[in-house]
Write a protein that holds these residues in place. Structure first.
Motif, PDB file in Angstrom:
ATOM      1  N   ARG B  28       0.796  -1.231   0.000  1.00  0.00           N
ATOM      2  CA  ARG B  28       0.000   0.000   0.000  1.00  0.00           C
ATOM      3  C   ARG B  28       0.820   1.267   0.000  1.00  0.00           C
ATOM      4  O   ARG B  28       0.282   2.350   0.048  1.00  0.00           O
ATOM      5  CB  ARG B  28      -0.914   0.007   1.211  1.00  0.00           C
ATOM      6  N   LYS B  29       2.132   1.140   0.017  1.00  0.00           N
ATOM      7  CA  LYS B  29       2.973   2.337   0.044  1.00  0.00           C
ATOM      8  C   LYS B  29       3.800   2.423  -1.222  1.00  0.00           C
ATOM      9  O   LYS B  29       4.167   1.397  -1.785  1.00  0.00           O
ATOM     10  CB  LYS B  29       3.903   2.275   1.255  1.00  0.00           C
ATOM     11  N   PRO B  30       4.117   3.641  -1.667  1.00  0.00           N
ATOM     12  CA  PRO B  30       4.986   3.758  -2.833  1.00  0.00           C
ATOM     13  C   PRO B  30       6.365   3.187  -2.517  1.00  0.00           C
ATOM     14  O   PRO B  30       6.853   3.344  -1.410  1.00  0.00           O
ATOM     15  CB  PRO B  30       5.076   5.260  -3.088  1.00  0.00           C
ATOM     16  N   ILE B  31       6.949   2.511  -3.496  1.00  0.00           N
ATOM     17  CA  ILE B  31       8.282   1.965  -3.304  1.00  0.00           C
ATOM     18  C   ILE B  31       9.301   3.082  -3.525  1.00  0.00           C
ATOM     19  O   ILE B  31       9.269   3.771  -4.536  1.00  0.00           O
ATOM     20  CB  ILE B  31       8.515   0.793  -4.277  1.00  0.00           C
ATOM     21  N   LYS B  32      10.197   3.275  -2.566  1.00  0.00           N
ATOM     22  CA  LYS B  32      11.145   4.393  -2.619  1.00  0.00           C
ATOM     23  C   LYS B  32      12.356   4.087  -3.503  1.00  0.00           C
ATOM     24  O   LYS B  32      12.842   4.947  -4.225  1.00  0.00           O
ATOM     25  CB  LYS B  32      11.651   4.725  -1.205  1.00  0.00           C
ATOM     26  N   SER B  33      12.838   2.853  -3.412  1.00  0.00           N
ATOM     27  CA  SER B  33      14.094   2.504  -4.083  1.00  0.00           C
ATOM     28  C   SER B  33      14.005   2.676  -5.597  1.00  0.00           C
ATOM     29  O   SER B  33      13.093   2.161  -6.245  1.00  0.00           O
ATOM     30  CB  SER B  33      14.459   1.063  -3.736  1.00  0.00           C
ATOM     31  N   ARG B  34      14.982   3.427  -6.147  1.00  0.00           N
ATOM     32  CA  ARG B  34      15.016   3.645  -7.592  1.00  0.00           C
ATOM     33  C   ARG B  34      15.290   2.326  -8.312  1.00  0.00           C
ATOM     34  O   ARG B  34      14.734   2.063  -9.378  1.00  0.00           O
ATOM     35  CB  ARG B  34      16.130   4.656  -7.876  1.00  0.00           C
ATOM     36  N   PHE B  35      16.137   1.502  -7.688  1.00  0.00           N
ATOM     37  CA  PHE B  35      16.441   0.205  -8.292  1.00  0.00           C
ATOM     38  C   PHE B  35      15.182  -0.657  -8.398  1.00  0.00           C
ATOM     39  O   PHE B  35      14.884  -1.214  -9.448  1.00  0.00           O
ATOM     40  CB  PHE B  35      17.507  -0.524  -7.466  1.00  0.00           C
ATOM     41  N   VAL B  36      14.431  -0.750  -7.304  1.00  0.00           N
ATOM     42  CA  VAL B  36      13.233  -1.607  -7.311  1.00  0.00           C
ATOM     43  C   VAL B  36      12.200  -1.071  -8.304  1.00  0.00           C
ATOM     44  O   VAL B  36      11.574  -1.839  -9.039  1.00  0.00           O
ATOM     45  CB  VAL B  36      12.626  -1.729  -5.893  1.00  0.00           C
ATOM     46  N   ARG B  37      12.051   0.260  -8.360  1.00  0.00           N
ATOM     47  CA  ARG B  37      11.087   0.815  -9.316  1.00  0.00           C
ATOM     48  C   ARG B  37      11.503   0.512 -10.755  1.00  0.00           C
ATOM     49  O   ARG B  37      10.682   0.109 -11.589  1.00  0.00           O
ATOM     50  CB  ARG B  37      10.928   2.319  -9.102  1.00  0.00           C
ATOM     51  N   SER B  38      12.784   0.678 -11.061  1.00  0.00           N
ATOM     52  CA  SER B  38      13.266   0.364 -12.413  1.00  0.00           C
ATOM     53  C   SER B  38      13.080  -1.115 -12.707  1.00  0.00           C
ATOM     54  O   SER B  38      12.648  -1.499 -13.796  1.00  0.00           O
ATOM     55  CB  SER B  38      14.745   0.724 -12.554  1.00  0.00           C
ATOM     56  N   PHE B  39      13.394  -1.931 -11.712  1.00  0.00           N
ATOM     57  CA  PHE B  39      13.253  -3.382 -11.842  1.00  0.00           C
ATOM     58  C   PHE B  39      11.812  -3.750 -12.218  1.00  0.00           C
ATOM     59  O   PHE B  39      11.568  -4.523 -13.150  1.00  0.00           O
ATOM     60  CB  PHE B  39      13.652  -4.036 -10.521  1.00  0.00           C
ATOM     61  N   LEU B  40      10.848  -3.159 -11.528  1.00  0.00           N
ATOM     62  CA  LEU B  40       9.443  -3.471 -11.795  1.00  0.00           C
ATOM     63  C   LEU B  40       9.006  -2.954 -13.160  1.00  0.00           C
ATOM     64  O   LEU B  40       8.151  -3.553 -13.816  1.00  0.00           O
ATOM     65  CB  LEU B  40       8.552  -2.902 -10.690  1.00  0.00           C
ATOM     66  N   GLU B  41       9.599  -1.836 -13.597  1.00  0.00           N
ATOM     67  CA  GLU B  41       9.255  -1.304 -14.919  1.00  0.00           C
ATOM     68  C   GLU B  41       9.832  -2.170 -16.044  1.00  0.00           C
ATOM     69  O   GLU B  41       9.230  -2.304 -17.102  1.00  0.00           O
ATOM     70  CB  GLU B  41       9.755   0.132 -15.068  1.00  0.00           C
ATOM     71  N   TYR B  42      10.998  -2.747 -15.824  1.00  0.00           N
ATOM     72  CA  TYR B  42      11.616  -3.593 -16.854  1.00  0.00           C
ATOM     73  C   TYR B  42      11.006  -4.997 -16.882  1.00  0.00           C
ATOM     74  O   TYR B  42      11.187  -5.752 -17.833  1.00  0.00           O
ATOM     75  CB  TYR B  42      13.131  -3.714 -16.616  1.00  0.00           C
ATOM     76  N   MET B  43      10.312  -5.353 -15.796  1.00  0.00           N
ATOM     77  CA  MET B  43       9.789  -6.708 -15.641  1.00  0.00           C
ATOM     78  C   MET B  43       8.947  -7.200 -16.834  1.00  0.00           C
ATOM     79  O   MET B  43       9.185  -8.317 -17.314  1.00  0.00           O
ATOM     80  CB  MET B  43       8.947  -6.741 -14.355  1.00  0.00           C
ATOM     81  N   PRO B  44       7.966  -6.415 -17.333  1.00  0.00           N
ATOM     82  CA  PRO B  44       7.109  -6.960 -18.394  1.00  0.00           C
ATOM     83  C   PRO B  44       7.880  -7.424 -19.626  1.00  0.00           C
ATOM     84  O   PRO B  44       7.636  -8.525 -20.121  1.00  0.00           O
ATOM     85  CB  PRO B  44       6.180  -5.806 -18.762  1.00  0.00           C
ATOM     86  N   ILE B  45       8.818  -6.598 -20.088  1.00  0.00           N
ATOM     87  CA  ILE B  45       9.594  -6.980 -21.266  1.00  0.00           C
ATOM     88  C   ILE B  45      10.389  -8.245 -20.993  1.00  0.00           C
ATOM     89  O   ILE B  45      10.444  -9.158 -21.821  1.00  0.00           O
ATOM     90  CB  ILE B  45      10.558  -5.838 -21.659  1.00  0.00           C
ATOM     91  N   ALA B  46      10.994  -8.298 -19.796  1.00  0.00           N
ATOM     92  CA  ALA B  46      11.816  -9.457 -19.453  1.00  0.00           C
ATOM     93  C   ALA B  46      10.966 -10.730 -19.422  1.00  0.00           C
ATOM     94  O   ALA B  46      11.368 -11.767 -19.960  1.00  0.00           O
ATOM     95  CB  ALA B  46      12.501  -9.225 -18.108  1.00  0.00           C
TER      96      ALA B  46
END
Lengths: 237, 106
Positions: B28-46
């Motif tokens: 329920r909270k925004p994820i702060k880590s830039r790495f984790v956010r990038s990771f989740l954004e790259y996930m669909p393509i991967a």
């Protein structure tokens, strides 16, 4: 001011219409195959209505044909679907404002393609997501019904040709993205390299394919995030 | 057998719903880590890339027809065609290849 519920729903529906049309031949092929391998038509339709996923229900249907135990079916289907946890987690970041009951209802719409389009949408709302997943659900169930009925009469050659439809759709989703963004191209190529290695290298190929999928995807996305971290709140992919 | 089928479909539905719903409901909270956010954004393509390769090569009756179907999908995707035309053109290419390879009696 926010747009009306029905406007958001139908916007989402239009946005998801290509997936609806794309899903129908895929679930059609699934149903032809499942009925062909001996499952009753009504079971095949029930699977599509309650599962709404390609890889997982394909695996489950195969095990049901072999009369597998419930825990084998449960464990296999769960592992194939673990990737949804990652999608669900990243979607949670776009749906922080929604109440729990709405999230629990919308969770049924988390599939590879719907998730993908939802992540590309700026200002995602619950009603938009509901509309976005409604069409593909109808396409999925509709294709299954037709496939289950046609299963008995369709020649194997057409069933085989439809087997590639799902993967062709994946390609059609990924190619425009990797044309636009070099990090996306890097992540894509890394995922393919890892996946192929896990499938064919001696030793590594012993890992069940549903696990290799997760290892390859997590590895490629993590490497991409490490080498090319994204700026700001919004991301390009 | 009917009871078996119904129970197995229920098991499949439950283990499909859980991974879809739990993270969405619990985080329920925004994820702060830039790495984790990038990771989740790259996930669909991967995920899509890893699901497609190498599985696409065994998705039809022969590796040859699957390869030709794959090339057709890549070319038309690159040209900007949508999901459905790409899927149908690729399936058509597979059908034609297998017809040439195996003839009518396949």
């Amino acid at each position: 001011m926010k747009e009306s519920r029905s406007k958001r729903f139908w916007d989402g529906f239009r946005y998801g219409a290509p997936i609806m049309l794309g899903y129908a031949p895929v679930s059609f092929a699934f149903a032809v195959g499942a009925v062909g391998s001996g499952l009753p038509w009504w079971v095949v339709i029930l699977i599509s209505m309650t599962n709404f996923t390609s890889a997982g229900q394909q695996a489950g249907a195969g095990l049901m044909v072999a009369n597998s135990a419930w825990y084998e079916i449960g464990a296999t289907v769960f592992v194939v679907n673990i990737r949804y946890m990652l999608m669900s987690l990243s979607l949670s970041q776009r749906m922080l404002q929604l109440p729990l009951t709405k999230k629990l209802l919308l969770a049924n719409g988390v599939t590879d393609e719907i998730y993908y389009l939802a992540m590309k949408k700026d200002g995602l709302t619950g009603w938009f997501f509901a509309g976005l997943s409604a069409g593909p659900y109808l396409g999925w169930v509709g294709g299954t019904v037709l496939g289950a009925l046609a299963g008995a009469i369709l020649p194997a050659s057409i069933a085989s040709a439809l087997g590639i439809a799902l993967y062709a759709m994946f390609i059609a989703i990924v190619v425009p993205e990797i044309k636009k963004s070099h990090p996306a191209l890097f992540v894509c190529m890394t995922a393919i390299a890892l996946s192929v290695m896990l499938a064919y290298l001696p030793g590594l190929s012993l890992i069940p394919s549903s696990w290799s999928l997760i290892i390859a995807a997590v590895g490629a996305a993590a490497l991409g995030a490490w080498l090319f971290p994204m700026d700001g709140e919004e991301a390009a992919v | 057998m009917t009871v078996y089928y119904l129970l197995m479909v229920l098991v499949m539905a439950v283990v499909t719903y859980i991974p879809r719903a739990f993270p969405l409901a619990l985080c329920r909270k925004p994820i702060k880590s830039r790495f984790v956010r990038s990771f989740l954004e790259y996930m669909p393509i991967a995920v899509l890339a890893a699901m497609t390769f190498p599985a696409i090569f065994t998705s039809t009756a022969s590796v040859l027809s699957a390869s030709i179907g794959m090339v057709v999908a890549l070319v038309f995707s690159y040209l900007g065609f949508n999901l459905l035309p790409v899927a149908l053109l690729s399936s058509a290419a597979v059908f034609i290849t297998e017809f040439v390879q195996f003839g009518w009696h396949f």
